[in-house]
Design an enzyme around this catalytic site. Structure first.
Site, short mmCIF file in Angstrom:
data_model
loop_
_atom_site.label_atom_id
_atom_site.label_comp_id
_atom_site.label_asym_id
_atom_site.label_seq_id
_atom_site.Cartn_x
_atom_site.Cartn_y
_atom_site.Cartn_z
N CYS A 1 0.84 -1.21 0.00
CA CYS A 1 0.00 0.00 0.00
C CYS A 1 0.87 1.25 0.00
O CYS A 1 2.07 1.19 0.24
CB CYS A 1 -0.92 0.00 1.22
SG CYS A 1 -0.02 0.08 2.79
N CYS B 1 2.64 1.78 3.26
CA CYS B 1 3.80 0.86 3.42
C CYS B 1 4.97 1.34 2.57
O CYS B 1 6.13 1.23 2.97
CB CYS B 1 3.42 -0.55 3.01
SG CYS B 1 2.03 -1.20 3.93
N ASP C 1 2.34 20.50 -36.77
CA ASP C 1 3.28 20.63 -37.88
C ASP C 1 2.55 20.07 -39.11
O ASP C 1 1.66 19.22 -38.96
CB ASP C 1 4.53 19.81 -37.56
CG ASP C 1 5.54 19.84 -38.68
OD1 ASP C 1 5.65 20.87 -39.35
OD2 ASP C 1 6.21 18.81 -38.89
#
Length: 705
Positions: A15, A18, A396
């Site tokens: 997680c 953690c 472009d």
């Protein structure tokens, strides 16, 4: 002296909380200068010296395994229900049910029911308490600290049942978070599995199967029908259709023959190919894509930076509010200690910032991974968010809105005693000696119409700079070139002049063929607009892009003709690179942000000045991968509207996630006033918010092209 940099892949990282804890633990290793964790890609970068044993000790609290990034490691895919933490969660749930059953049979506060609830708390919350108590000792206040205080407090005031339910629901919430991040990371895993780990190499007339790490540049690789290509290279023998969907997102296989480039991870379909390897395994296009996607997922988006800053002050604030709620009413207004401590614990539980912390990263990781599988490389959460806010896009012209290769659109005879085949044959005989792009258009047309140009032999070829060329073909001197070339020695008939002016007004280039005495015919050459360009521009306008602008160094007539056909908002022609840069800056000032779409090699200043630089054809050019913020790997303009839709949906989902996470908490906190918020309802609200955030983020995997 610069600190040594080492990158490791992590297994078992569960997680966000953690991850932060692991990063702090690694930084505390004496020989480590700094450490940066990439939760999305499950990687850590360590600056300094650290052994794998030291790193794994730092991550022991979460069972993290550390593997050097270059070391091949097969990650064991453990089914959801076989993971140790999920098994303990299930056992915890069982003891909760047994505890409530004992309450009905043996009484509410019986030794049996309290014992079963205590077992549930110890089994389901062992890892939580270990981390939470350590955090309390070190005065670190995160979600595990909150939960530890809340559960111990619940036990002390005799709420064993609710404490056990809180432990179970928190463990379940973390299991769901792990599952969702695993699903989101699956995009990277699937990319890693694309390219084969071995390939067949021919050396000294014999074929050997070798690991891709041992293949050298210029080795000849044999690819049989139905096999995946293991390395980037150039076809030297054979021809086949190659499915490049894994790299570029193209659904239609591409025909490959000698001289064509092929990419690792693509599928050879029906023919045999011999390929000369051009890149080592770590430099292949797929390796670069994986690296860039992982780096992108680790880069904190602006919304995530906000959440991180907010969470830093939010958790201590929640603890202070909970303490005040538990202590002040009994002290100042003779409130019941047990009741107000219970309410304070409920505030601690509901204040747990799980859903808030995961709200942004799970959305960003899912979106970037999903885009990579569709052939769109987005190089960071910040670019994803900026793309979602775009109101103006500059293009472009050559190679972006057009194919970039001039083609003969039609031929017209001026003298009736010559036919089209002879006209094209003479032109091709001269132009085969020229290097000009317009010359290649003539030669391609001759090849397309199967004209045997060997019938016309050109000698004494002479290039006339800026105007055309001349040569002696089968005994006669012919000229081919611009109208200005023929105006030097001929008076062009009025009807020919009118026709030339008309064609030039349409943005086409006219080439005349004739002698110094008469005109024979003319060729109309144009850079063809991409088939998808018009539909893409329309789709962008429907998506609410206010301005689509074409920037080109081409002449005004050609540019205007293309702009009108594509229904662009504005056209700027005759621009030098510095003029494009100035235009981009002006558009950015007007709209706040602007994207520039180019080929990633030319127009570098304009791409850099744009809010988002988008490169076409990232799979073929390293420069596009390196310079652009977003690369459309297949050179496919239709991916642009998809990218904008994905970015906008990601922005919307992040905002929804933050709103869900905070909204549910606000609602739960309001329930404290009448005393309706119980501990299990508080954790249920937190788990509900986390679940909503996860499911909402995974919706990004459904965005259609």
């Amino acid at each position: 002296m610069e600190a040594k940099k080492q990158v490791y892949r992590l297994q078992g990282l569960s997680c966000t909380n953690c991850a932060a804890q692991f990063e702090r633990n690694v930084k505390e290793i004496e020989t480590v200068v700094d450490a940066q964790i990439n939760f999305g890609a499950s990687k850590i970068t360590v600056f300094g010296e650290a052994t794998i044993e030291q790193l794994e000790k730092a991550g022991a609290f979460d069972g993290i395994k550390v593997i050097p990034v270059k070391q091949r490691a097969e990650e064991q895919q453990i089914p959801f229900w076989k993971k140790r933490t999920n098994i303990t969660t299930a056992i915890s749930a069982l003891f909760v049910l047994l505890g409530y059953s004992a309450q009905f049979t043996a009484g509410e506060n019986s030794v049996l029911s309290i014992g079963l609830f205590a077992l549930s708390i110890m089994i389901g919350g062992y890892e939580l308490f270990k981390a939470g108590i350590l955090n309390l000792i070190r005065l670190r206040f995160d979600m595990k600290t909150l939960m530890t205080v809340a559960i111990i407090g619940a036990a002390l005031i005799g709420e064993w049942g609710e404490g056990a339910v809180v432990v179970f629901l928190f463990a379940l919430s973390e299991a769901l978070e792990r599952y969702s991040m695993d699903k989101a990371r699956q995009s990277i895993r699937s990319l890693m599995d694309i390219a084969p780990k071995k390939a067949i190499i021919r050396k000294a007339g014999k074929e050997y199967e070798v690991d891709v790490e041992d293949i050298q540049i210029d080795d000849i690789m044999i690819i049989k029908p139905g096999q995946k290509i293991a390395m980037d290279g150039i076809v030297v023998k054979g021809q086949s259709s190659v499915n490049q969907a894994a790299i570029t997102g193209e659904s239609i296989p591409v025909h490959k023959q000698a001289g064509d480039e092929v990419f690792a991870g693509t599928l050879n379909e029906e023919g045999s190919l011999e390929v000369r390897v051009t890149k080592r395994v770590e430099d292949t296009t797929i390796a670069k894509i994986i690296h860039l996607v992982e780096e992108a997922q680790g880069e904190r988006a602006p919304s995530q930076q906000f959440v991180d800053r907010f969470a830093k002050y939010y958790t201590p604030a929640i603890m202070l509010i909970a303490l005040c709620l538990a202590v002040l009413p009994p002290l100042l207004w003779n409130g019941d200690w047990s009741e107000w401590i219970y309410r304070g614990l409920a505030v601690l539980v509901v204040g747990c910032p799980c859903a808030l912390v995961i709200s942004t990263p799970v959305a960003i990781v899912t979106a970037i991974g999903h885009a990579a599988r569709k052939g769109v490389l987005i190089k960071g959460g910040i670019h994803l968010e900026e793309t979602g806010r775009l109101k103006a896009i500059a293009f472009d012209k050559t190679g972006t809105l057009t194919k970039g290769t001039p083609e003969v659109t039609n031929m017209e005879l001026i003298q009736k005693d010559i036919d089209e085949v002879e006209l094209l044959g003479i032109a091709a005989a001269i132009e085969r000696h020229s290097q000009h792009p317009l010359a290649s258009a003539i030669l391609r047309e001759a090849e397309r119409k199967a004209v045997d140009i060997e019938k016309w032999q050109a000698v004494d070829f002479c290039s006339i700079t800026g105007k055309g060329a001349k040569a002696n073909v089968n005994g006669n001197v012919y000229y081919i070139g611009s109208p200005a070339l023929f105006a030097e020695f001929l008076t062009l008939p009025v009807h020919v002049q009118e026709r030339i002016s008309c064609l030039q007004a349409e943005g086409k280039t006219v080439m005349l063929l004739g002698t110094n005495k008469e005109l024979l015919g003319l060729f109309v050459v144009a850079d063809q607009i991409r088939e998808s360009a018009k539909a893409v521009i329309q789709a962008l306008h429907k998506l609410g892009i206010h301005k689509t602008i074409m920037l080109t160094g081409d002449n005004d007539k050609t540019a205007t003709a293309i702009g009108n056909e594509l229904k662009l908002s504005e056209v700027k022609a005759d621009l030098l690179p510095q003029d494009k840069l100035t235009t981009i800056k002006k558009v950015r000032e007007e709209f706040g942000s602007v994207a520039m779409v180019g080929d990633g090699v030319n127009d570098a200043p304009a791409l850099a000045a744009a809010t988002v630089g988008i490169a076409m054809g990232g799979a073929g050019t390293d420069a596009a991968l390196e310079t652009a913020d977003i690369a459309l790997m297949a050179d496919d303009l239709t991916k642009l509207p998809y990218t904008i839709r994905l970015s906008r949906k990601t922005l919307r989902i992040i905002k929804e996630n933050i709103a869900f996470a905070l909204g549910l908490k606000m609602l739960a906190l309001i329930l404290i006033v009448p005393g309706w918020l119980t501990l299990w309802l508080a954790i249920f609200a937190d788990m509900g918010a986390t679940l909503i955030v996860i499911i909402n983020s995974l919706r990004l995997m459904k965005v259609k092209e």
